[in-house]
Scaffold this motif. Structure first.
Motif, PDB file in Angstrom:
ATOM      1  N   SER A   5     -55.809 -50.041  44.010  1.00 51.04           N
ATOM      2  CA  SER A   5     -54.245 -50.465  43.341  1.00 51.04           C
ATOM      3  C   SER A   5     -53.536 -49.804  44.687  1.00 51.04           C
ATOM      4  O   SER A   5     -54.034 -49.096  45.668  1.00 51.04           O
ATOM      5  N   ARG A   6     -52.285 -50.273  44.814  1.00 48.20           N
ATOM      6  CA  ARG A   6     -51.547 -49.754  45.979  1.00 48.20           C
ATOM      7  C   ARG A   6     -51.149 -48.247  45.988  1.00 48.20           C
ATOM      8  O   ARG A   6     -51.265 -47.641  47.047  1.00 48.20           O
ATOM      9  N   LEU A   7     -51.078 -47.609  44.782  1.00 50.09           N
ATOM     10  CA  LEU A   7     -51.099 -46.274  44.550  1.00 50.09           C
ATOM     11  C   LEU A   7     -52.367 -45.464  45.063  1.00 50.09           C
ATOM     12  O   LEU A   7     -52.053 -44.441  45.658  1.00 50.09           O
ATOM     13  N   THR A   8     -53.257 -46.034  44.697  1.00 46.62           N
ATOM     14  CA  THR A   8     -54.650 -45.492  44.826  1.00 46.62           C
ATOM     15  C   THR A   8     -54.696 -45.301  46.645  1.00 46.62           C
ATOM     16  O   THR A   8     -55.054 -44.266  47.247  1.00 46.62           O
ATOM     17  N   GLU A  10     -52.274 -45.710  48.779  1.00 48.97           N
ATOM     18  CA  GLU A  10     -51.358 -44.701  49.397  1.00 48.97           C
ATOM     19  C   GLU A  10     -51.686 -43.172  49.127  1.00 48.97           C
ATOM     20  O   GLU A  10     -51.577 -42.290  50.213  1.00 48.97           O
ATOM     21  N   PRO A  86     -43.933 -38.581  50.085  1.00 41.97           N
ATOM     22  CA  PRO A  86     -45.177 -38.907  49.440  1.00 41.97           C
ATOM     23  C   PRO A  86     -45.971 -37.425  49.491  1.00 41.97           C
ATOM     24  O   PRO A  86     -45.784 -36.827  50.289  1.00 41.97           O
ATOM     25  N   HIS A 139     -49.380 -37.349  41.566  1.00 42.52           N
ATOM     26  CA  HIS A 139     -49.088 -37.888  42.820  1.00 42.52           C
ATOM     27  C   HIS A 139     -47.741 -38.585  42.802  1.00 42.52           C
ATOM     28  O   HIS A 139     -47.301 -39.160  42.023  1.00 42.52           O
ATOM     29  N   ASP A 141     -45.344 -40.987  45.078  1.00 38.02           N
ATOM     30  CA  ASP A 141     -45.159 -41.901  46.175  1.00 38.02           C
ATOM     31  C   ASP A 141     -43.970 -42.403  46.758  1.00 38.02           C
ATOM     32  O   ASP A 141     -43.728 -43.388  47.104  1.00 38.02           O
ATOM     33  N   ARG A 145     -41.261 -42.853  41.856  1.00 38.16           N
ATOM     34  CA  ARG A 145     -42.532 -43.450  41.756  1.00 38.16           C
ATOM     35  C   ARG A 145     -43.741 -42.153  41.649  1.00 38.16           C
ATOM     36  O   ARG A 145     -44.290 -41.611  42.637  1.00 38.16           O
ATOM     37  N   ARG A 147     -47.165 -40.393  39.251  1.00 38.58           N
ATOM     38  CA  ARG A 147     -48.098 -40.706  38.144  1.00 38.58           C
ATOM     39  C   ARG A 147     -49.213 -39.236  38.087  1.00 38.58           C
ATOM     40  O   ARG A 147     -49.310 -38.841  39.033  1.00 38.58           O
TER      41      ARG A 147
END
Length: 165
Positions: A5-8, A10, A86, A139, A141, A145, A147
């Motif tokens: 995923s994008r968040l992982t 990042e 971030p 996290h 981001d 955002r 999580r």
């Protein structure tokens, strides 16, 4: 190969590009103590590794009370807003591998891969490696955002810390 995923991605990028963290430990009297430490990822165990002096307050704190927290954050840029930087806060438990053990060798190898200039410090009797097993994280981001991150995702990231396109 599974696409992450994008968040992982990042989070992986953050942990790869930043080389220092704020380390939170608990003092003898129960008060929090925070210091700045360089860190590396040890890929065979998916743990974070720090190299600390026995004389440092955080080292004594970790040996007496192994619960720890690490905050890794992108540095601020002058003129840019700071509230959306971030960052990740990882919580976990610290252990000190026995000098010369396989675990110690893995920690040393991971640390020196990231900090080759620290080779001479690894020969000092006062210094030791500490491995931190992250059990959870938070996290952020960017603004709005945020999580929770579980131990499986953290181990996955630390086991293969390189950022791919």
């Amino acid at each position: 190969m599974t696409r992450e995923s994008r968040l992982t991605h990042e989070l992986r990028k953050l942990l790869t590009m930043q080389r220092t963290a704020a380390l939170g430990t608990i003092g003898e009297d129960g008060t929090p103590f925070v210091s700045r430490v360089p860190f590396a990822a040890e890929p065979s165990s998916g743990r974070l590794v720090i190299h600390v002096s026995a004389m440092a307050a955080h080292t004594g704190n970790l040996q007496a009370r192994p619960d720890a927290s690490l905050l890794v954050a992108q540095p601020e840029v002058p003129g840019e807003p700071v509230h959306a930087l971030p960052r990740v806060t990882l919580q976990g438990r610290a252990t000190t591998p026995e000098v010369g053990s396989e675990e110690w060798q893995a920690c040393k190898s991971a640390y020196l891969k990231r900090f080759p200039d620290a080779e001479s410090m690894t020969k000092l009797k006062d210094f030791r490696f500490v491995a931190i097993t992250a059990t959870r994280g938070r996290h952020v981001d960017g603004f709005g955002r945020a999580r929770n991150v579980d131990d499986e995702e953290i181990v996955s990231i630390l086991s293969a810390p390189e950022v791919t396109a």
